[in-house]
Design a protein around this motif. Structure first.
Motif, mmCIF file in Angstrom:
data_model
loop_
_atom_site.group_PDB
_atom_site.id
_atom_site.type_symbol
_atom_site.label_atom_id
_atom_site.label_comp_id
_atom_site.label_asym_id
_atom_site.label_seq_id
_atom_site.Cartn_x
_atom_site.Cartn_y
_atom_site.Cartn_z
ATOM 1 N N MET A 119 0.831 -1.208 0.000
ATOM 2 C CA MET A 119 0.000 0.000 0.000
ATOM 3 C C MET A 119 0.865 1.258 0.000
ATOM 4 S SD MET A 119 -3.050 -1.307 2.559
ATOM 5 C CE MET A 119 -3.382 0.307 3.141
ATOM 6 N N MET A 120 1.974 1.229 0.729
ATOM 7 C CA MET A 120 2.875 2.382 0.739
ATOM 8 C C MET A 120 3.487 2.600 -0.639
ATOM 9 S SD MET A 120 4.704 2.107 4.487
ATOM 10 C CE MET A 120 6.110 3.010 3.916
ATOM 11 N N ARG A 121 3.938 1.511 -1.280
ATOM 12 C CA ARG A 121 4.505 1.641 -2.625
ATOM 13 C C ARG A 121 3.485 2.208 -3.599
ATOM 14 N NH1 ARG A 121 6.526 -3.347 -1.270
ATOM 15 N NH2 ARG A 121 5.045 -4.399 -2.640
ATOM 16 N N TRP A 122 2.239 1.723 -3.506
ATOM 17 C CA TRP A 122 1.180 2.213 -4.380
ATOM 18 C C TRP A 122 0.957 3.704 -4.144
ATOM 19 C CZ3 TRP A 122 -3.400 4.707 -3.641
ATOM 20 C CH2 TRP A 122 -4.246 4.786 -4.747
ATOM 21 N N SER A 123 0.871 4.102 -2.879
ATOM 22 C CA SER A 123 0.612 5.514 -2.584
ATOM 23 C C SER A 123 1.758 6.409 -3.042
ATOM 24 C CB SER A 123 0.345 5.719 -1.091
ATOM 25 O OG SER A 123 1.522 5.552 -0.327
ATOM 26 N N HIS A 124 2.991 5.934 -2.910
ATOM 27 C CA HIS A 124 4.133 6.731 -3.371
ATOM 28 C C HIS A 124 4.109 6.901 -4.888
ATOM 29 C CE1 HIS A 124 6.651 5.720 0.451
ATOM 30 N NE2 HIS A 124 5.722 6.609 0.679
ATOM 31 N N ARG A 125 3.549 5.931 -5.570
ATOM 32 C CA ARG A 125 3.495 6.001 -7.031
ATOM 33 C C ARG A 125 2.331 6.852 -7.530
ATOM 34 N NH1 ARG A 125 3.766 1.008 -11.317
ATOM 35 N NH2 ARG A 125 3.675 2.320 -13.158
ATOM 36 N N TRP A 126 1.176 6.773 -6.864
ATOM 37 C CA TRP A 126 -0.038 7.363 -7.417
ATOM 38 C C TRP A 126 -0.582 8.580 -6.684
ATOM 39 C CZ3 TRP A 126 -0.948 6.060 -12.144
ATOM 40 C CH2 TRP A 126 -0.517 4.810 -12.601
ATOM 41 N N ILE A 127 -0.131 8.846 -5.474
ATOM 42 C CA ILE A 127 -0.641 10.002 -4.737
ATOM 43 C C ILE A 127 0.448 11.057 -4.672
ATOM 44 C CG2 ILE A 127 -1.559 10.817 -2.530
ATOM 45 C CD1 ILE A 127 -2.636 7.971 -2.083
ATOM 46 N N PRO A 128 0.209 12.215 -5.290
ATOM 47 C CA PRO A 128 1.238 13.257 -5.309
ATOM 48 C C PRO A 128 1.562 13.758 -3.901
ATOM 49 C CG PRO A 128 -0.654 13.869 -6.683
ATOM 50 C CD PRO A 128 -1.008 12.615 -5.959
ATOM 51 N N THR A 129 2.825 14.009 -3.670
ATOM 52 C CA THR A 129 3.281 14.563 -2.402
ATOM 53 C C THR A 129 3.365 16.073 -2.551
ATOM 54 O OG1 THR A 129 4.593 12.593 -1.992
ATOM 55 C CG2 THR A 129 5.147 14.541 -0.699
ATOM 56 N N PRO A 130 2.762 16.823 -1.633
ATOM 57 C CA PRO A 130 2.888 18.278 -1.708
ATOM 58 C C PRO A 130 4.366 18.674 -1.652
ATOM 59 C CG PRO A 130 1.316 17.642 -0.007
ATOM 60 C CD PRO A 130 1.984 16.388 -0.488
ATOM 61 N N PRO A 131 4.782 19.668 -2.425
ATOM 62 C CA PRO A 131 6.206 20.059 -2.445
ATOM 63 C C PRO A 131 6.782 20.333 -1.061
ATOM 64 C CG PRO A 131 4.970 21.258 -4.107
ATOM 65 C CD PRO A 131 3.965 20.481 -3.288
ATOM 66 N N SER A 132 6.010 20.892 -0.159
ATOM 67 C CA SER A 132 6.530 21.204 1.176
ATOM 68 C C SER A 132 6.761 19.952 2.015
ATOM 69 C CB SER A 132 5.566 22.129 1.920
ATOM 70 O OG SER A 132 4.312 21.486 2.084
ATOM 71 N N ALA A 133 6.150 18.817 1.623
ATOM 72 C CA ALA A 133 6.298 17.587 2.401
ATOM 73 C C ALA A 133 7.171 16.565 1.699
ATOM 74 C CB ALA A 133 4.924 16.986 2.675
ATOM 75 N N ALA A 134 7.764 16.937 0.563
ATOM 76 C CA ALA A 134 8.588 15.994 -0.195
ATOM 77 C C ALA A 134 9.767 15.542 0.644
ATOM 78 C CB ALA A 134 9.071 16.635 -1.485
ATOM 79 N N SER A 135 10.096 14.262 0.507
ATOM 80 C CA SER A 135 11.185 13.676 1.282
ATOM 81 C C SER A 135 12.309 13.246 0.352
ATOM 82 C CB SER A 135 10.664 12.475 2.063
ATOM 83 O OG SER A 135 11.734 11.776 2.645
ATOM 84 N N GLU A 136 13.529 13.393 0.806
ATOM 85 C CA GLU A 136 14.686 12.953 0.029
ATOM 86 C C GLU A 136 14.861 11.445 0.109
ATOM 87 O OE1 GLU A 136 16.504 14.964 -1.874
ATOM 88 O OE2 GLU A 136 15.228 16.631 -1.297
ATOM 89 N N ASP A 137 14.149 10.782 1.032
ATOM 90 C CA ASP A 137 14.304 9.343 1.243
ATOM 91 C C ASP A 137 13.655 8.502 0.153
ATOM 92 O OD1 ASP A 137 13.750 9.725 4.804
ATOM 93 O OD2 ASP A 137 15.558 10.006 3.603
ATOM 94 N N VAL A 138 12.732 9.072 -0.631
ATOM 95 C CA VAL A 138 12.023 8.315 -1.636
ATOM 96 C C VAL A 138 12.689 8.539 -2.986
ATOM 97 C CG1 VAL A 138 9.796 7.963 -2.762
ATOM 98 C CG2 VAL A 138 9.876 8.597 -0.356
ATOM 99 N N PRO A 139 13.326 7.493 -3.545
ATOM 100 C CA PRO A 139 13.975 7.661 -4.842
ATOM 101 C C PRO A 139 12.929 7.906 -5.924
ATOM 102 C CG PRO A 139 14.068 5.374 -4.142
ATOM 103 C CD PRO A 139 13.462 6.149 -3.024
ATOM 104 N N ALA A 140 13.256 8.726 -6.904
ATOM 105 C CA ALA A 140 12.322 9.045 -7.983
ATOM 106 C C ALA A 140 12.966 8.703 -9.312
ATOM 107 C CB ALA A 140 11.972 10.526 -7.937
ATOM 108 N N ASP A 141 12.102 8.492 -10.321
ATOM 109 C CA ASP A 141 12.616 8.222 -11.661
ATOM 110 C C ASP A 141 12.938 9.560 -12.344
ATOM 111 O OD1 ASP A 141 9.353 7.411 -13.101
ATOM 112 O OD2 ASP A 141 10.189 9.333 -12.515
ATOM 113 N N SER A 142 13.266 9.539 -13.625
ATOM 114 C CA SER A 142 13.690 10.745 -14.331
ATOM 115 C C SER A 142 12.567 11.790 -14.431
ATOM 116 C CB SER A 142 14.195 10.394 -15.718
ATOM 117 O OG SER A 142 13.157 9.769 -16.461
ATOM 118 N N GLU A 143 11.309 11.371 -14.282
ATOM 119 C CA GLU A 143 10.181 12.315 -14.353
ATOM 120 C C GLU A 143 9.781 12.825 -12.976
ATOM 121 O OE1 GLU A 143 6.942 10.639 -16.553
ATOM 122 O OE2 GLU A 143 8.303 9.676 -17.955
ATOM 123 N N GLY A 144 10.488 12.400 -11.932
ATOM 124 C CA GLY A 144 10.177 12.844 -10.587
ATOM 125 C C GLY A 144 9.146 11.987 -9.869
ATOM 126 N N THR A 145 8.714 10.898 -10.516
ATOM 127 C CA THR A 145 7.764 9.991 -9.900
ATOM 128 C C THR A 145 8.504 9.043 -8.978
ATOM 129 O OG1 THR A 145 6.420 10.088 -11.908
ATOM 130 C CG2 THR A 145 5.967 8.292 -10.376
#
Length: 74
Positions: free
Chosen positions: A45-71
């Motif tokens: 469920m966490m993986r799904w939410s990280h993929r499909w639910i946008p994170t507000p810019p103020s709450a973005a975390s450096e711990d979550v790796p993103a692909d080239s599009e920022g997803t």
């Protein structure tokens, strides 16, 4: 509300209530076997939410790796 939810989880055998004699008194709720068995479901469920639910810019975390599009990566 939180107390009632914790009681329900305890009644269902998902967590165990442990009172620690200290000042002030502390209460821990470690997972029991039934609760630990949910780990893969919660992780999915966490993986799904990280993929499909946008994170507000103020709450973005450096711990979550993103692909080239920022997803966030699954």
């Amino acid at each position: 509300m939180l107390t009632q939810r914790l009681r329900t989880l305890e009644e269902e055998g998902i967590v165990e209530r442990r009172v620690i004699a200290s000042s002030p008194v502390q209460v821990e709720y470690p997972l029991r076997l039934k609760g630990r068995d949910l780990e893969q479901v919660v992780d999915a469920m966490m993986r799904w939410s990280h993929r499909w639910i946008p994170t507000p810019p103020s709450a973005a975390s450096e711990d979550v790796p993103a692909d080239s599009e920022g997803t966030p990566a699954p």
